[in-house]
Each structure stands twice: as C-alpha cells, then as structure tokens.
Write a protein that holds these residues in place. Structure first.
Motif, PDB file in Angstrom:
ATOM      1  N   VAL A 110       0.922  -1.082  -0.118  1.00  0.00           N
ATOM      2  CA  VAL A 110       0.059  -0.030  -0.066  1.00  0.00           C
ATOM      3  C   VAL A 110       0.956   1.207  -0.060  1.00  0.00           C
ATOM      4  O   VAL A 110       1.909   1.220   0.888  1.00  0.00           O
ATOM      5  N   PRO A 111       0.801   2.178  -0.975  1.00  0.00           N
ATOM      6  CA  PRO A 111       1.621   3.462  -1.148  1.00  0.00           C
ATOM      7  C   PRO A 111       0.802   4.539  -0.300  1.00  0.00           C
ATOM      8  O   PRO A 111      -0.040   4.589  -0.039  1.00  0.00           O
ATOM      9  N   SER A 112       1.691   5.310  -0.053  1.00  0.00           N
ATOM     10  CA  SER A 112       1.400   6.780   0.396  1.00  0.00           C
ATOM     11  C   SER A 112       0.466   6.547   1.773  1.00  0.00           C
ATOM     12  O   SER A 112      -0.520   7.045   1.796  1.00  0.00           O
ATOM     13  N   THR A 113       0.940   6.082   2.771  1.00  0.00           N
ATOM     14  CA  THR A 113       0.014   6.027   3.871  1.00  0.00           C
ATOM     15  C   THR A 113       1.055   6.428   4.973  1.00  0.00           C
ATOM     16  O   THR A 113       2.013   6.843   5.037  1.00  0.00           O
ATOM     17  N   ASN A 114       0.055   6.629   6.426  1.00  0.00           N
ATOM     18  CA  ASN A 114       1.064   7.187   7.522  1.00  0.00           C
ATOM     19  C   ASN A 114       1.792   6.187   8.296  1.00  0.00           C
ATOM     20  O   ASN A 114       2.155   6.356   9.455  1.00  0.00           O
ATOM     21  N   ILE A 115       1.592   4.807   7.869  1.00  0.00           N
ATOM     22  CA  ILE A 115       2.306   3.633   8.624  1.00  0.00           C
ATOM     23  C   ILE A 115       3.701   3.564   8.079  1.00  0.00           C
ATOM     24  O   ILE A 115       4.055   3.970   6.863  1.00  0.00           O
ATOM     25  N   SER A 116       4.520   2.931   8.878  1.00  0.00           N
ATOM     26  CA  SER A 116       5.956   2.844   8.359  1.00  0.00           C
ATOM     27  C   SER A 116       5.912   1.800   7.360  1.00  0.00           C
ATOM     28  O   SER A 116       5.047   1.177   7.224  1.00  0.00           O
ATOM     29  N   GLY A 117       7.146   1.836   6.632  1.00  0.00           N
ATOM     30  CA  GLY A 117       7.585   0.839   5.609  1.00  0.00           C
ATOM     31  C   GLY A 117       7.512  -0.485   5.980  1.00  0.00           C
ATOM     32  O   GLY A 117       7.125  -1.419   5.143  1.00  0.00           O
ATOM     33  N   LEU A 118       7.617  -1.007   7.450  1.00  0.00           N
ATOM     34  CA  LEU A 118       7.605  -2.243   7.749  1.00  0.00           C
ATOM     35  C   LEU A 118       6.083  -2.660   7.672  1.00  0.00           C
ATOM     36  O   LEU A 118       5.917  -4.102   7.567  1.00  0.00           O
ATOM     37  N   ALA A 185      -6.607  -4.088  15.971  1.00  0.00           N
ATOM     38  CA  ALA A 185      -5.748  -2.689  15.852  1.00  0.00           C
ATOM     39  C   ALA A 185      -6.750  -1.499  16.131  1.00  0.00           C
ATOM     40  O   ALA A 185      -6.299  -0.400  16.100  1.00  0.00           O
ATOM     41  N   GLY A 186      -8.110  -1.702  15.885  1.00  0.00           N
ATOM     42  CA  GLY A 186      -8.848  -0.484  15.812  1.00  0.00           C
ATOM     43  C   GLY A 186      -9.123  -0.024  14.598  1.00  0.00           C
ATOM     44  O   GLY A 186      -9.538   1.193  14.606  1.00  0.00           O
ATOM     45  N   GLY A 187      -9.095  -0.463  13.589  1.00  0.00           N
ATOM     46  CA  GLY A 187      -9.127  -0.120  12.293  1.00  0.00           C
ATOM     47  C   GLY A 187      -8.102  -0.643  11.146  1.00  0.00           C
ATOM     48  O   GLY A 187      -7.247  -1.231  11.554  1.00  0.00           O
ATOM     49  N   ALA A 188      -8.455  -0.131  10.092  1.00  0.00           N
ATOM     50  CA  ALA A 188      -7.403  -0.613   8.828  1.00  0.00           C
ATOM     51  C   ALA A 188      -6.351   0.283   8.911  1.00  0.00           C
ATOM     52  O   ALA A 188      -6.484   1.591   9.549  1.00  0.00           O
ATOM     53  N   LEU A 189      -5.164  -0.052   8.219  1.00  0.00           N
ATOM     54  CA  LEU A 189      -4.066   0.656   8.242  1.00  0.00           C
ATOM     55  C   LEU A 189      -3.506   1.338   9.338  1.00  0.00           C
ATOM     56  O   LEU A 189      -3.069   2.440   9.395  1.00  0.00           O
TER      57      LEU A 189
END
Length: 238
Positions: A110-118, A185-189
């Motif tokens: 998934v590109p361009s998200t607020n989660i880290s590369g891992l 996790a309380g949601g996706a991404l």
C-alpha cells in the motif's frame, strides 16, 4: 457388503536402514528431505519483512535489519529457504477466483500511508502460510508478530466492509483463533504487534497462519481473504 482386495506384489518396497535419517528427524521436522541441511552455527533471533525488501529499522536505540521476502514468488505449493540466515517459508493454496492464473506474487503493498515501511507491505496466502527458523539455539523466545490491514479501508465505502479472519499457531499450538487484525488494531491501516512466548527444544521455531474459511472473500475484490502478516521478529525472552 462388497469386499475388495489390493495386490501389492508388483511394488518394489525397500526397508529403510536404521542409520538413514527420516524426513522429520530434528531439523528436518519442517523441511523437505534434503542432504544439505546442517547447522554450522546457531543463532538466537529472526527478523523478516514479510512481502517487502530488506529494511533497516531502529529498535531500542539500535538498528535492526529485517530481511525481506518480497522477491519470493507465489504458487499453490511454495517453499523457500534463506540458506545464509537459516529461515524460510512455505505457502499453500490458490486464490482461484482472482483471475491471476500465474500466481506470480502472494504479496501486498500500500503506497502513501501514514504507517511505516515495515507495515506497508505484507505476505498473504490462500490457505496456510508458515515461517520457520532453524539452527536456532534452544531456549525461551518472544515472538513478535507485526500486522496492518492494508487491503481494507476505514471509510464508508465498499472496501470498509471486508473482514479477514484466520488462526495463528506457534510450535504447533493454537495461540489465537479467529484472529481479526482490524478488530485488534482498531481499524485498517493501523499497525499492530502481538507477542507470544515460545519454547525451542529442537533448534526449530515454527509460526503458522491458517485460513479456516471465515470472513469475507470478495471485498473489495475477489480473492481478498486468508492470512496476512507484515513482519516477524523473534528474540530471546528477557
């Protein structure tokens, strides 16, 4: 009742010599019957970036390299072994309704998200996905499983309706049944780390994810189901 018999006279059976190792002896417990498996040295850790490339992450004021398996191809029965670092994976099943007849990759990104590369990459499997670390020092370990649901969304679109449910086994023991990444996790991404204790007594650690035909299978697209894992890290228990 109809009785039937089976003639085995034309089969050339041979008796296995007691000195010949069985497929499931020691390190071959989860590896194929090969002659090149040996342990010139034993390690005490495992770090895998599932579905991605090699990635260096800063943890506890030190840099840790997560070896990527993103270049490992998919397939209905896939087996991969990292010879240098003594770990591997096996995957079974086929997303038969996804119109991908080549099964070139069982990975997600998934590109361009607020989660880290891992957590922006993941490895998936239609039925079963197993990671193993062999040539591991015996002892007690902390297994950290890193997750992020990157196929569904948190909005009010159709993509938010998906539900991924699977089971988690460590050393053959069921540690989580009907595991749902989004619920935990309380949601996706959103990143999620679940830790488990494991005891190694034969120099092998096995982590298996299994889809038991639960959850959705066609949201947001056909073939979106089965276990998903972003990264794995294993370290000696403190």
């Amino acid at each position: 009742m109809v009785e039937s018999s089976l003639d085995l006279s034309y089969n050339n059976f041979t008796w296995q010599d007691p000195d010949q190792p069985a497929c499931r002896e020691n390190v071959r417990r989860i590896l194929p019957c090969t002659k090149d498996i040996n342990c010139p040295k034993y390690g005490c850790s495992l770090n895998v970036n599932c579905g991605g490339n090699d990635l260096t992450v800063k943890e506890n004021n030190q840099e840790v390299v997560y070896e990527g398996d993103g270049k490992v191809e998919g397939g209905t029965a896939k087996y991969y072994r990292s010879i240098n670092n003594y770990w591997g994976l096996s995957s079974t099943g086929d997303f038969m309704d996804d119109n991908d007849f080549l099964n070139a990759r069982f990975t997600e990104f998934v590109p361009s998200t607020n989660i880290s590369g891992l957590y922006s990459t993941a490895r998936i499997a239609p039925i079963s996905l197993t990671y193993f670390r062999y040539c591991l020092e015996n002892g007690n370990y902390t297994v950290s499983l890193h997750f992020a649901e990157i196929k569904f969304t948190n909005d009010n679109t159709y993509s938010s309706l998906g539900r991924r449910i699977f089971d988690i086994y460590i050393q053959g023991q069921l540690v989580r049944k009907d595991f749902n990444i989004e619920d935990e996790a309380g949601g996706a991404l959103k990143r999620l780390i679940k830790q488990f204790n494991a005891s190694v007594i034969d120099n092998i650690l096995e982590i298996r994810f299994y889809w038991a035909s639960k959850g959705t299978t066609r949201i947001p697209n056909r073939g979106v189901y089965g276990p998903l894992i972003s990264a794995i890290s294993v370290n000696p228990s403190k």
